[in-house]
Scaffold this motif. Structure first.
Motif, PDB file in Angstrom:
ATOM      1  N   ARG A   1       9.403   5.704  -9.189  1.00 49.92           N
ATOM      2  CA  ARG A   1       9.756   6.621  -8.768  1.00 49.92           C
ATOM      3  C   ARG A   1      10.182   6.261  -7.800  1.00 49.92           C
ATOM      4  O   ARG A   1      10.125   5.147  -6.804  1.00 49.92           O
ATOM      5  CB  ARG A   1       8.491   7.331  -8.394  1.00 49.92           C
ATOM      6  CG  ARG A   1       7.484   7.447  -9.901  1.00 49.92           C
ATOM      7  CD  ARG A   1       6.662   7.569  -9.659  1.00 49.92           C
ATOM      8  NE  ARG A   1       5.554   6.405  -9.130  1.00 49.92           N
ATOM      9  CZ  ARG A   1       3.941   6.482  -8.564  1.00 49.92           C
ATOM     10  NH1 ARG A   1       3.465   7.843  -8.570  1.00 49.92           N
ATOM     11  NH2 ARG A   1       3.254   5.304  -8.405  1.00 49.92           N
ATOM     12  N   ALA A   2      11.916   7.222  -7.218  1.00 57.79           N
ATOM     13  CA  ALA A   2      12.478   7.136  -6.098  1.00 57.79           C
ATOM     14  C   ALA A   2      11.856   8.443  -4.823  1.00 57.79           C
ATOM     15  O   ALA A   2      11.896   9.440  -5.982  1.00 57.79           O
ATOM     16  CB  ALA A   2      13.667   6.805  -6.375  1.00 57.79           C
ATOM     17  N   VAL A   3      11.612   8.142  -4.070  1.00 57.29           N
ATOM     18  CA  VAL A   3      11.406   9.443  -2.810  1.00 57.29           C
ATOM     19  C   VAL A   3      13.016   8.909  -2.279  1.00 57.29           C
ATOM     20  O   VAL A   3      13.240   8.235  -1.475  1.00 57.29           O
ATOM     21  CB  VAL A   3      10.255   8.798  -2.233  1.00 57.29           C
ATOM     22  CG1 VAL A   3      10.119   9.719  -1.243  1.00 57.29           C
ATOM     23  CG2 VAL A   3       8.988   9.265  -2.815  1.00 57.29           C
ATOM     24  N   LEU A   4      13.516  10.454  -2.157  1.00 59.64           N
ATOM     25  CA  LEU A   4      14.483   9.943  -1.405  1.00 59.64           C
ATOM     26  C   LEU A   4      14.629  11.428  -0.362  1.00 59.64           C
ATOM     27  O   LEU A   4      13.944  12.780  -0.722  1.00 59.64           O
ATOM     28  CB  LEU A   4      15.793   9.769  -1.984  1.00 59.64           C
ATOM     29  CG  LEU A   4      16.245   9.557  -3.465  1.00 59.64           C
ATOM     30  CD1 LEU A   4      17.788   9.935  -4.231  1.00 59.64           C
ATOM     31  CD2 LEU A   4      16.231   8.513  -2.807  1.00 59.64           C
ATOM     32  N   LYS A   5      15.098  11.587   1.148  1.00 62.01           N
ATOM     33  CA  LYS A   5      15.256  12.584   2.040  1.00 62.01           C
ATOM     34  C   LYS A   5      16.445  12.438   2.788  1.00 62.01           C
ATOM     35  O   LYS A   5      17.051  11.379   2.908  1.00 62.01           O
ATOM     36  CB  LYS A   5      13.877  12.819   2.896  1.00 62.01           C
ATOM     37  CG  LYS A   5      13.361  11.475   3.732  1.00 62.01           C
ATOM     38  CD  LYS A   5      12.204  11.719   4.685  1.00 62.01           C
ATOM     39  CE  LYS A   5      12.116  11.561   5.920  1.00 62.01           C
ATOM     40  NZ  LYS A   5      11.073  11.771   6.354  1.00 62.01           N
TER      41      LYS A   5
ATOM     42  N   ILE B   1      17.665   8.620   3.088  1.00 56.98           N
ATOM     43  CA  ILE B   1      17.537   7.283   2.856  1.00 56.98           C
ATOM     44  C   ILE B   1      16.035   7.192   1.583  1.00 56.98           C
ATOM     45  O   ILE B   1      15.285   8.643   1.288  1.00 56.98           O
ATOM     46  CB  ILE B   1      16.014   7.475   4.427  1.00 56.98           C
ATOM     47  CG1 ILE B   1      17.008   7.632   5.346  1.00 56.98           C
ATOM     48  CG2 ILE B   1      14.977   6.382   4.648  1.00 56.98           C
ATOM     49  CD1 ILE B   1      16.552   8.223   6.937  1.00 56.98           C
ATOM     50  N   GLY B   2      15.502   6.445   1.321  1.00 58.32           N
ATOM     51  CA  GLY B   2      15.188   6.505  -0.184  1.00 58.32           C
ATOM     52  C   GLY B   2      14.207   4.885  -0.537  1.00 58.32           C
ATOM     53  O   GLY B   2      14.590   3.929   0.221  1.00 58.32           O
TER      54      GLY B   2
ATOM     55  N   VAL C   1      10.988  -1.999  -1.732  1.00 59.34           N
ATOM     56  CA  VAL C   1      12.857  -1.784  -1.814  1.00 59.34           C
ATOM     57  C   VAL C   1      12.366  -0.498  -1.100  1.00 59.34           C
ATOM     58  O   VAL C   1      12.201   0.524  -1.444  1.00 59.34           O
ATOM     59  CB  VAL C   1      11.973  -1.099  -3.468  1.00 59.34           C
ATOM     60  CG1 VAL C   1      14.035  -0.957  -3.546  1.00 59.34           C
ATOM     61  CG2 VAL C   1      12.446  -2.772  -3.661  1.00 59.34           C
ATOM     62  N   ASN C   2      13.680  -0.281  -0.405  1.00 57.94           N
ATOM     63  CA  ASN C   2      14.369   0.942   0.612  1.00 57.94           C
ATOM     64  C   ASN C   2      15.555   1.094   0.444  1.00 57.94           C
ATOM     65  O   ASN C   2      15.828  -0.348   0.301  1.00 57.94           O
ATOM     66  CB  ASN C   2      13.481   0.448   1.902  1.00 57.94           C
ATOM     67  CG  ASN C   2      12.580   0.060   2.225  1.00 57.94           C
ATOM     68  OD1 ASN C   2      11.165   1.515   1.753  1.00 57.94           O
ATOM     69  ND2 ASN C   2      11.965  -0.940   2.138  1.00 57.94           N
TER      70      ASN C   2
ATOM     71  N   LEU D   1      20.514   5.910  -4.757  1.00 58.53           N
ATOM     72  CA  LEU D   1      19.744   5.276  -6.010  1.00 58.53           C
ATOM     73  C   LEU D   1      20.255   4.295  -6.456  1.00 58.53           C
ATOM     74  O   LEU D   1      19.968   3.418  -7.246  1.00 58.53           O
ATOM     75  CB  LEU D   1      19.760   7.224  -6.743  1.00 58.53           C
ATOM     76  CG  LEU D   1      19.485   7.755  -6.518  1.00 58.53           C
ATOM     77  CD1 LEU D   1      19.757   9.414  -7.602  1.00 58.53           C
ATOM     78  CD2 LEU D   1      17.672   7.576  -6.975  1.00 58.53           C
ATOM     79  N   GLU D   2      22.013   4.480  -6.170  1.00 53.49           N
ATOM     80  CA  GLU D   2      22.253   2.707  -6.515  1.00 53.49           C
ATOM     81  C   GLU D   2      22.240   1.931  -5.693  1.00 53.49           C
ATOM     82  O   GLU D   2      21.787   0.403  -6.482  1.00 53.49           O
ATOM     83  CB  GLU D   2      23.455   2.552  -6.338  1.00 53.49           C
ATOM     84  CG  GLU D   2      24.379   1.602  -6.726  1.00 53.49           C
ATOM     85  CD  GLU D   2      24.287   1.107  -8.540  1.00 53.49           C
ATOM     86  OE1 GLU D   2      25.146  -0.092  -8.245  1.00 53.49           O
ATOM     87  OE2 GLU D   2      23.539   1.956  -9.448  1.00 53.49           O
ATOM     88  N   SER D   3      21.448   1.622  -4.444  1.00 55.71           N
ATOM     89  CA  SER D   3      20.836   0.580  -3.455  1.00 55.71           C
ATOM     90  C   SER D   3      19.572   0.523  -3.987  1.00 55.71           C
ATOM     91  O   SER D   3      19.107  -0.861  -3.856  1.00 55.71           O
ATOM     92  CB  SER D   3      20.992   1.197  -2.351  1.00 55.71           C
ATOM     93  OG  SER D   3      22.720   1.042  -2.038  1.00 55.71           O
TER      94      SER D   3
END
Length: 69
Positions: A4-8, A15-16, A24-25, A35-37
């Protein structure tokens, strides 16, 4: 495996972070780059060898598929 990724978005940057893999940021100009990073960071974290010694042991914990859906 999915994480699960959180992005804003903040001040022109995405920033994710991965909820399931603390540490992992990422920060990138586009959502796709972020998302790729995060994917690369997760792979790097998961392939990094962890050495145990002395009275330290490493074990695996099985988590049901239901919990990861």
């Amino acid at each position: 495996m999915k994480y699960r990724a959180v992005l804003k978005q903040s001040e022109g940057w995405w920033i994710g972070w991965l909820v399931d893999l603390p540490g992992v940021n990422a920060q990138e100009k586009t959502q796709e780059e972020c998302l790729e990073s995060l994917r690369i960071g997760a792979e790097d974290m998961l392939i990094t060898p962890i050495e145990c010694g002395g009275d330290t042991v490493m074990k695996y914990v099985e988590v049901s598929e239901r919990a990861t859906a």
